[in-house]
Design a protein around this motif. Structure first.
Motif, PDB file in Angstrom:
ATOM      1  N   TRP A 102      52.846  35.624  42.080  1.00  0.00           N
ATOM      2  CA  TRP A 102      52.857  37.129  41.743  1.00  0.00           C
ATOM      3  C   TRP A 102      52.012  37.269  40.694  1.00  0.00           C
ATOM      4  CZ3 TRP A 102      54.753  41.845  42.342  1.00  0.00           C
ATOM      5  CH2 TRP A 102      54.655  42.725  41.154  1.00  0.00           C
ATOM      6  N   HIS A 103      51.797  36.193  39.703  1.00  0.00           N
ATOM      7  CA  HIS A 103      50.841  36.851  38.770  1.00  0.00           C
ATOM      8  C   HIS A 103      49.444  36.691  39.270  1.00  0.00           C
ATOM      9  CE1 HIS A 103      48.502  35.357  35.114  1.00  0.00           C
ATOM     10  NE2 HIS A 103      49.606  35.912  34.369  1.00  0.00           N
ATOM     11  N   ASP A 104      49.049  35.993  40.384  1.00  0.00           N
ATOM     12  CA  ASP A 104      47.900  36.379  40.903  1.00  0.00           C
ATOM     13  C   ASP A 104      47.695  37.456  41.436  1.00  0.00           C
ATOM     14  OD1 ASP A 104      45.973  33.480  40.676  1.00  0.00           O
ATOM     15  OD2 ASP A 104      47.985  32.735  41.294  1.00  0.00           O
ATOM     16  N   MET A 105      48.617  37.908  42.476  1.00  0.00           N
ATOM     17  CA  MET A 105      48.590  39.245  43.101  1.00  0.00           C
ATOM     18  C   MET A 105      48.544  40.454  42.219  1.00  0.00           C
ATOM     19  SD  MET A 105      48.478  38.311  46.156  1.00  0.00           S
ATOM     20  CE  MET A 105      47.686  36.395  46.039  1.00  0.00           C
ATOM     21  N   ALA A 106      49.395  40.111  40.919  1.00  0.00           N
ATOM     22  CA  ALA A 106      49.311  41.408  39.940  1.00  0.00           C
ATOM     23  C   ALA A 106      47.987  41.469  39.403  1.00  0.00           C
ATOM     24  CB  ALA A 106      50.558  41.166  38.973  1.00  0.00           C
ATOM     25  N   SER A 107      47.661  40.438  39.020  1.00  0.00           N
ATOM     26  CA  SER A 107      46.277  40.187  38.188  1.00  0.00           C
ATOM     27  C   SER A 107      45.218  41.023  38.939  1.00  0.00           C
ATOM     28  CB  SER A 107      45.726  38.827  37.672  1.00  0.00           C
ATOM     29  OG  SER A 107      46.742  38.281  36.977  1.00  0.00           O
ATOM     30  N   VAL A 108      45.188  40.329  40.391  1.00  0.00           N
ATOM     31  CA  VAL A 108      44.121  41.305  41.136  1.00  0.00           C
ATOM     32  C   VAL A 108      44.375  42.832  41.243  1.00  0.00           C
ATOM     33  CG1 VAL A 108      43.263  41.278  43.635  1.00  0.00           C
ATOM     34  CG2 VAL A 108      43.861  39.012  42.685  1.00  0.00           C
ATOM     35  N   THR A 109      45.510  42.997  41.464  1.00  0.00           N
ATOM     36  CA  THR A 109      46.045  44.474  41.380  1.00  0.00           C
ATOM     37  C   THR A 109      45.552  45.298  40.279  1.00  0.00           C
ATOM     38  OG1 THR A 109      47.777  44.048  42.856  1.00  0.00           O
ATOM     39  CG2 THR A 109      47.591  46.039  41.873  1.00  0.00           C
ATOM     40  N   ASP A 110      45.631  44.781  39.050  1.00  0.00           N
ATOM     41  CA  ASP A 110      45.272  45.486  38.051  1.00  0.00           C
ATOM     42  C   ASP A 110      43.740  45.668  37.738  1.00  0.00           C
ATOM     43  OD1 ASP A 110      47.935  45.591  36.992  1.00  0.00           O
ATOM     44  OD2 ASP A 110      47.911  43.752  35.726  1.00  0.00           O
TER      45      ASP A 110
END
Length: 639
Positions: A302-310
């Motif tokens: 999730w941390h990776d997916m959220a970082s990319v989204t941001d």
């Protein structure tokens, strides 16, 4: 004298040997993890050994690599895995439910327990205070039957973390920095135990990235304490009751220590060919890329997916770039849909693929010939992406996201202030991707599932040609390639053997079969990378008797022994230079020398030169090897 957490974990499960560095030990296994690459064969081996039941308290079979069912072969194997899991008490994780290591950490990790997995990245669960070790399929099959897992007690190294990561610097940069410092051989014979004041600044997903990619250092495993960060992670998953503290003593002693200042790190990139060819991102900034991928068991959190989204929210992927994300689990994908990132990513032009290993193992999203691919994955050995002479760069998720916007490798610090990737208060709790066992049902074997072959006892003497001479850093991808065209035969040894050294020497299988018996000569770190057992049983099936190398990767050396292939080490590495392909090597008295723990005498019949090799074995390994491998040894014992 205080104890490290690693020593506590080992001693609480120790059933054979003494926990002294270099000695062989045996530990009990609480949990077993199997994948649809090596794990299918593990179940076949388990059945071939004749065990009446599976013993470990938690067993999970994952269909996570070969999820693309373009013909019946993957579907047949998944049906077999589900049926055999159902009969013997294992949970089956359906295709699309996620990558084994991410899912296992989310759903089954328990601090203080041991985990053995049929995949080299199993150490990811060390982020939860577990002793999690990757192994070959035969070792996993034996553990399913209740046998201890045997390995040499590693040195325990404390990695003392200080400071805190700066903006745009990630856990991926931590492990890349260690690879730059230590190389892919730097962790051989070691366990890294992380601690220090900087540890509290790393969330669970960051610890998972570091523990997971410790496999690229050659580590036996990596261990993090189970602390408040671990409790928060499990609580957000609705599993707070599974948390328990696990930590070293305040006065714990270690075999060595590495100091790492997190605040001194910068964004890093690994150049094509090996994950230890690491340079600062600014050295390759501006390099045009056609493909950018984020995911794998290393960067699918999730941390990776959220970082990319941001990074890409409100922006658009560059027209020349194919940008694909692989969320690590169904829970992450469901949470992305609920919290909004999924919509943001699709709107920006990203492709969100199903939760699977996918392109990391060369299955789907294979880059165009000659194209440069930038990947937040864990490995970039030549050909691993599914195309020969590929050019794959490794990076963090935020470097990947920044580069997807520009079409060139981009330093994310050029984007200004970094948004904070917030954790959701709760992750999705769905279990729809799991199938529970019930002890019944018929086990159906599709036409692509073949009987498991037996190795042959070591010959009294041997004379055979050198079928292949190789240099350093030969990976299991070099020996038995990844990709859908090959891995579809994971339960069919005769078929998968035909792909041995496909990208190195396409004529190898034919030459090996014509010779009847053959020898492979290699350099340093032979067999690094994936725990892929086909890299051992494929050559064995083609008649390879010994492999002579300067050094072996841990799992591959064990796999060779388990399949009855003799792993010999040059006593004088300079002897490697005097050997050419097609030379005939004579090994008189091979069996007696192995049985007696003596040096192995070898003569090159072309030059007349003699040299010696060693094969240091424990008494248990010696019995297995001389018998022709674990299966042959087990059958002989039962008889």
């Amino acid at each position: 004298m205080g104890k490290s957490l690693t020593r506590k974990l080992i001693e609480s499960h120790l059933v054979a040997g003494k926990a002294q560095a270099g000695d062989e030990i045996g530990i009990t296994i609480d949990q077993v993890l199997l994948t649809d690459t090596n794990g299918t064969m593990s179940w076949l081996q388990f059945e071939a050994m004749g065990f009446p039941r599976a013993v470990p308290g938690r067993i999970v079979s994952y269909a996570d690599h070969n999820v693309y069912q373009v013909d019946s072969r993957n579907s047949d194997d998944h049906r077999y895995m589900q049926a055999v899991s159902r009969k013997y008490g294992a949970v089956f994780s359906k295709p699309g439910n996620g990558i084994c290591h991410q899912v296992h950490m989310e759903s089954f990790s328990v601090p203080g327990q041991t985990l053995l997995g049929s995949d080299s990245h199993t150490p990811l669960c060390g982020a939860a205070g577990m002793l999690a070790i990757g192994a070959g399929g035969l070792d996993v099959a034996a553990a399913l039957g209740g046998a201890p897992y045997f390995f040499q007690m590693p040195q325990v190294v404390r990695v003392n973390l200080t400071g805190a990561l700066r903006a745009w610097v990630t856990a991926k940069d931590v492990i890349l920095a260690l690879l730059r410092r230590l190389t892919v051989r730097g962790g051989t014979g070691k366990i890294f135990e992380y601690g220090g004041p900087g540890l509290a600044t790393l969330v669970a997903a960051q610890r998972m990235t570091i523990a997971n990619m410790g496999a690229e250092l050659g580590l036996t495993t990596s261990v993090f304490p189970s602390d408040d960060v671990t409790r928060s992670f499990l609580t957000r998953l609705g599993r707070g009751e599974d948390w328990r503290p696990a930590a070293p003593d305040d006065d714990a002693t270690y075999d060595d220590q590495i100091d790492l200042d997190l605040s001194a790190l910068t964004p890093l990139v690994a150049l094509p060919g090996s994950p230890d060819r690491v340079v600062p991102v600014e050295e390759v900034a501006g390099t045009a890329v056609e493909q950018v991928l984020v995911g794998s068991c290393t960067n699918g959190s999730w941390h990776d997916m959220a970082s990319v989204t941001d990074v890409i929210r409100g922006r658009h992927v560059h027209p020349s770039v194919s940008f694909v994300l692989f969320p690590g689990s169904h829970k992450i994908l469901e949470t992305m849909a609920r919290e909004g990132p999924l919509t943001d990513l699709i709107t920006a032009g990203a492709t969100v693929s199903e939760s699977s290993c996918g392109a990391c193992a060369g299955i789907g999203h294979v880059p165009a010939a000659g194209a440069k691919s930038l990947r937040a994955f864990n490995r970039n050995f030549s050909g691993r992406s599914g195309v020969k002479d590929d050019q794959v760069y490794l990076c963090s998720s935020v470097v990947a996201a920044a580069s997807a916007l520009t079409g060139v490798i981009t330093d994310p610090r050029s984007l200004g202030a970094q948004p904070e990737a917030a954790l959701p208060p709760r992750f999705a709790s769905s279990t729809v991707g799991f199938v529970a066992p019930d002890g019944g049902g018929e086990i159906v074997r599709g036409p692509n599932i073949k009987p498991v072959p037996l190795g042959e006892p070591v010959a009294e003497s041997l004379e055979a040609p050198v079928l292949l001479k190789l240099g350093d850093k030969v990976s299991t991808d070099d020996i038995s390639p990844a990709g859908s065209a090959v891995l579809v035969f994971r339960s069919n040894v005769p078929a998968i053997a035909e792909f041995c050294f496909k990208y190195v020497d396409p004529e190898f299988p034919a030459r090996a079969k014509a010779a009847g018996r053959g020898i492979i000569v290699g350099g340093e770190t032979y067999g690094q990378g994936s725990s892929r057992e086909a890299a051992a049983h494929g050559p064995m099936f083609l008649g390879v008797a010994p492999v002579i190398a300067k050094s072996f990767a841990r799992i591959h050396r064990t796999n060779l022994i388990n399949w009855g292939v003799v792993p010999l080490l040059f006593e004088d590495p300079s002897a490697w230079a005097g050997i050419e392909r097609d030379d005939r090597l004579r090994l008189p008295g091979l069996r007696a020398q192995l049985a007696g723990g003596e040096r192995i005498t070898i003569v090159n019949t072309r030059t007349g030169a003699g040299f010696t090799a060693t094969c240091v074995l424990t008494p248990r390994e010696r019995e297995i090897l001389l018998a022709g491998g674990i299966l042959a040894h087990t059958r002989a014992g039962r008889a």
